[in-house]
Design a protein around this motif. Sequence first.
Motif, PDB file in Angstrom:
ATOM      1  N   PRO A 190       0.815  -1.227   0.000  1.00  0.00           N
ATOM      2  CA  PRO A 190       0.000   0.000   0.000  1.00  0.00           C
ATOM      3  C   PRO A 190       0.846   1.272   0.000  1.00  0.00           C
ATOM      4  O   PRO A 190       0.443   2.290  -0.562  1.00  0.00           O
ATOM      5  N   LEU A 191       2.020   1.216   0.614  1.00  0.00           N
ATOM      6  CA  LEU A 191       2.879   2.393   0.709  1.00  0.00           C
ATOM      7  C   LEU A 191       3.404   2.844  -0.648  1.00  0.00           C
ATOM      8  O   LEU A 191       3.622   4.035  -0.882  1.00  0.00           O
ATOM      9  N   THR A 192       3.610   1.909  -1.567  1.00  0.00           N
ATOM     10  CA  THR A 192       4.183   2.241  -2.877  1.00  0.00           C
ATOM     11  C   THR A 192       3.132   2.313  -3.990  1.00  0.00           C
ATOM     12  O   THR A 192       3.483   2.524  -5.149  1.00  0.00           O
ATOM     13  N   LYS A 193       1.865   2.168  -3.634  1.00  0.00           N
ATOM     14  CA  LYS A 193       0.814   2.095  -4.656  1.00  0.00           C
ATOM     15  C   LYS A 193       0.761   3.357  -5.509  1.00  0.00           C
ATOM     16  O   LYS A 193       0.479   3.297  -6.711  1.00  0.00           O
ATOM     17  N   LYS A 194       1.040   4.522  -4.911  1.00  0.00           N
ATOM     18  CA  LYS A 194       0.989   5.774  -5.666  1.00  0.00           C
ATOM     19  C   LYS A 194       1.965   5.755  -6.830  1.00  0.00           C
ATOM     20  O   LYS A 194       1.692   6.313  -7.893  1.00  0.00           O
ATOM     21  N   MET A 195       3.104   5.079  -6.640  1.00  0.00           N
ATOM     22  CA  MET A 195       4.092   5.003  -7.709  1.00  0.00           C
ATOM     23  C   MET A 195       3.780   3.891  -8.697  1.00  0.00           C
ATOM     24  O   MET A 195       3.813   4.081  -9.903  1.00  0.00           O
ATOM     25  N   THR A 196       3.452   2.710  -8.187  1.00  0.00           N
ATOM     26  CA  THR A 196       3.225   1.571  -9.082  1.00  0.00           C
ATOM     27  C   THR A 196       1.934   1.712  -9.876  1.00  0.00           C
ATOM     28  O   THR A 196       1.788   1.122 -10.947  1.00  0.00           O
ATOM     29  N   ALA A 197       0.977   2.501  -9.369  1.00  0.00           N
ATOM     30  CA  ALA A 197      -0.285   2.705 -10.080  1.00  0.00           C
ATOM     31  C   ALA A 197      -0.161   3.748 -11.188  1.00  0.00           C
ATOM     32  O   ALA A 197      -1.047   3.864 -12.036  1.00  0.00           O
ATOM     33  N   ASN A 198       0.938   4.495 -11.173  1.00  0.00           N
ATOM     34  CA  ASN A 198       1.182   5.496 -12.205  1.00  0.00           C
ATOM     35  C   ASN A 198       1.997   4.840 -13.310  1.00  0.00           C
ATOM     36  O   ASN A 198       3.162   4.498 -13.114  1.00  0.00           O
ATOM     37  N   LYS A 199       1.389   4.643 -14.481  1.00  0.00           N
ATOM     38  CA  LYS A 199       2.040   3.862 -15.540  1.00  0.00           C
ATOM     39  C   LYS A 199       3.374   4.461 -15.976  1.00  0.00           C
ATOM     40  O   LYS A 199       4.344   3.723 -16.205  1.00  0.00           O
ATOM     41  N   VAL A 200       3.442   5.775 -16.089  1.00  0.00           N
ATOM     42  CA  VAL A 200       4.697   6.407 -16.512  1.00  0.00           C
ATOM     43  C   VAL A 200       5.815   6.103 -15.526  1.00  0.00           C
ATOM     44  O   VAL A 200       6.924   5.692 -15.904  1.00  0.00           O
ATOM     45  N   VAL A 201       5.515   6.289 -14.246  1.00  0.00           N
ATOM     46  CA  VAL A 201       6.530   6.050 -13.217  1.00  0.00           C
ATOM     47  C   VAL A 201       6.817   4.561 -13.086  1.00  0.00           C
ATOM     48  O   VAL A 201       7.973   4.142 -12.949  1.00  0.00           O
ATOM     49  N   ASP A 202       5.758   3.736 -13.140  1.00  0.00           N
ATOM     50  CA  ASP A 202       5.942   2.290 -13.023  1.00  0.00           C
ATOM     51  C   ASP A 202       6.836   1.764 -14.146  1.00  0.00           C
ATOM     52  O   ASP A 202       7.706   0.915 -13.915  1.00  0.00           O
ATOM     53  N   ASP A 203       6.637   2.269 -15.346  1.00  0.00           N
ATOM     54  CA  ASP A 203       7.485   1.858 -16.473  1.00  0.00           C
ATOM     55  C   ASP A 203       8.935   2.268 -16.259  1.00  0.00           C
ATOM     56  O   ASP A 203       9.865   1.529 -16.623  1.00  0.00           O
ATOM     57  N   LYS A 204       9.147   3.442 -15.645  1.00  0.00           N
ATOM     58  CA  LYS A 204      10.514   3.890 -15.365  1.00  0.00           C
ATOM     59  C   LYS A 204      11.193   2.958 -14.359  1.00  0.00           C
ATOM     60  O   LYS A 204      12.370   2.636 -14.484  1.00  0.00           O
ATOM     61  N   PHE A 205      10.430   2.532 -13.364  1.00  0.00           N
ATOM     62  CA  PHE A 205      10.980   1.570 -12.407  1.00  0.00           C
ATOM     63  C   PHE A 205      11.351   0.264 -13.117  1.00  0.00           C
ATOM     64  O   PHE A 205      12.430  -0.294 -12.884  1.00  0.00           O
ATOM     65  N   LYS A 206      10.460  -0.226 -13.945  1.00  0.00           N
ATOM     66  CA  LYS A 206      10.704  -1.510 -14.608  1.00  0.00           C
ATOM     67  C   LYS A 206      11.921  -1.452 -15.527  1.00  0.00           C
ATOM     68  O   LYS A 206      12.613  -2.452 -15.726  1.00  0.00           O
ATOM     69  N   GLU A 207      12.181  -0.258 -16.084  1.00  0.00           N
ATOM     70  CA  GLU A 207      13.383  -0.093 -16.902  1.00  0.00           C
ATOM     71  C   GLU A 207      14.651  -0.267 -16.070  1.00  0.00           C
ATOM     72  O   GLU A 207      15.674  -0.729 -16.566  1.00  0.00           O
ATOM     73  N   LYS A 208      14.567   0.107 -14.802  1.00  0.00           N
ATOM     74  CA  LYS A 208      15.742   0.085 -13.929  1.00  0.00           C
ATOM     75  C   LYS A 208      15.918  -1.242 -13.200  1.00  0.00           C
ATOM     76  O   LYS A 208      17.030  -1.611 -12.814  1.00  0.00           O
TER      77      LYS A 208
END
Length: 255
Positions: free
Chosen positions: A184-202
Amino acid sequence: MENEVAIVTGGASGIGLAIAKELMQSNIQLVVADINQDSMDKLSSEYDLYDGQKVDVTNETDVKNFVDYVVNKYGKIDRSFHVAGATKSDLIIDQSLEDWEFTIKLVLNGVFLFTKYVGQQMKEQNHGTMVNISSINANIPMFYGAAYSSAKASVIMLTKNAALELSDYHINVNAILPGLVATPLTKKMTANKVVDDKFKEKITAKRAAEPEEIAKPAVFLSSSDASYINGSSLIVDGGWQVTAYPDLRELRAQK
């Protein structure tokens, strides 16, 4: 492992709850410290080994009373997991001292207080293990994360110092450094597709971890299988730290 007693802070959700469930599979009695009484009541009704107590981990009296409760009711503390954490984030030049102190108190002071009072009990019984949940942010800075990263880095040094000071009493203290975890703490980031995609790239694993993937190595560090590991920090990040941290400014720009 029957008849063992373990503490988990932040054990009403996320990584803390995953650790609690992992321990209960081995018939370990759980005493959870969290502020979410409703969730703990529900979990207590579902699991016989789950004892949830409302505790502010930044309040010294609350922590001392909680440790006294565990010892008075169950007689000992074999393992202690210090998971509770959250942050109020901003750029350094915009961050209020109040929000900075909120993060430091919860992320660092909470670990200190449990290490202090659980350590006193473990010293008396002459055995025990502690596992602190830090973060790869202890090693990797991020935009809007100065308070969180600073506090998590301090948790690593606190872990080492506790391992040094408590080793004479057969107490091992180690840390886990998770990467991105689906909580739940990271949902704001993982629910945002742009940011989530940036994480997955890394992240070389191309996904966030499930809480159970952090719980299992944490429980390992608390077990007799890890008896010769002390003062160490185990990175569990899906290969993220070998790349770098994404630029989170786009998350704020979309507001």
